[in-house]
Design an enzyme around this catalytic site. Sequence first.
Site, short mmCIF file in Angstrom:
data_model
loop_
_atom_site.label_atom_id
_atom_site.label_comp_id
_atom_site.label_asym_id
_atom_site.label_seq_id
_atom_site.Cartn_x
_atom_site.Cartn_y
_atom_site.Cartn_z
N HIS A 189 0.83 -1.20 0.00
CA HIS A 189 0.00 0.00 0.00
C HIS A 189 0.87 1.25 0.00
CE1 HIS A 189 -2.92 -3.01 1.45
NE2 HIS A 189 -3.81 -2.23 0.89
N ASP A 261 -4.46 -6.20 -8.34
CA ASP A 261 -4.73 -5.59 -7.04
C ASP A 261 -5.02 -4.11 -7.31
OD1 ASP A 261 -5.00 -5.23 -4.32
OD2 ASP A 261 -3.11 -6.21 -3.80
#
Length: 378
Positions: A189, A261
């Site tokens: 992230h 993702d």
Amino acid sequence: MKPQSLQKKVGQLFIVGVPGTTLDRSKIELLEKLGLGGVVLFSHNYENLEQLVDLTNSIQKSLTAEAHGGLPGWIAVDHEGGRVQRFKEPFTVFPPQKVWGELNSPKTCFEAGFVMAKELRACGVNLNFAPVVDVFQHSTPTIGDRAYSNSPELVSTLGSATVRGLLKGNVFAVAKHFPGHGAIAEDTHAELPVCNKSVEELESLDWVPFKRIFRSRVEGIMTAHILYPQIDPDRPATLSRKILQDYLRKNMRFSKLIFSDDLEMGALRKRYSLKDSAFLALEAGCDQLLLCHEWNQIEEVHAYIVKAFESGALPMKKLDEIVEKVSETKKRFLNPFVFADKDLAKAVVGAPDFLAVAESIRNKIPVEKGPSTREGGE
């Protein structure tokens, strides 16, 4: 090809996040205008069962109204258990997969997948980004207790059982994160991790569960935003043709849907624009692109991909092939389509025998006769 047709075909490539717990007119108009293929929900989209049913029904009406082929959309969520379970009570709250692994009961994992699926589907959610089939290799903030085990054989067995349970409950399962996230300490992230494993090392450990779940009829795989320099020194897996085509498609013979993702994660955003990430992911072999949070950029990224196909920068044949595959998959999983019902959701979610499955995992007691047996399960 008419521009409108092209726009709606490209729309089927995107799964997007929506802000809030309801759809206002502007959100509905954008979903309809672009003919988007799906929506992914998070904890900020959930207040209670009635609100969730209203939201998923509103999303489906918007997605289906102008979609290519009039197909229903994916309504997805990360519903693994533990710290990655977006919907809490009254949903059955499961412990993290590490606890499932400590119990080591394929039957119980099957029942857990089935319970998750029945509850999600009753509320209009039809796709679960689960299970995690990364092999635990050391304690990491990203994976950690989300992994079943450090044994590739055990991950294979329990992951396959969970996939079968989700499918039995009529929810599309997307296993993650290929080529393997278990050895990575960094959080994708925030930054792009580097994994220096060779192909031989990946094959002997990280790829064992993926090969097994392919045989368990998993229909979707999610990619990892990780650089594997011994395979491709230039592109992270999500954007790497070598990884997705040469290994996942050709060597491992995975023919179903590949999901990126979230393209907005720091692992990619620090190096690529959203438009470039979407382009490169499609070029590499992704079929479905996730844009989870930046609602205001969806239209711009969509328009960029439309132009890429119009100009030939991305071949039109690729678009047709992806849309055909997505359409065929949706027809199998989502038709005949039925909107979610509030009364059914209240009756199903948090049912006593569903709660008992989670409690069995928590107490590490195998389930002998689970709720799936009412429908002819394992």
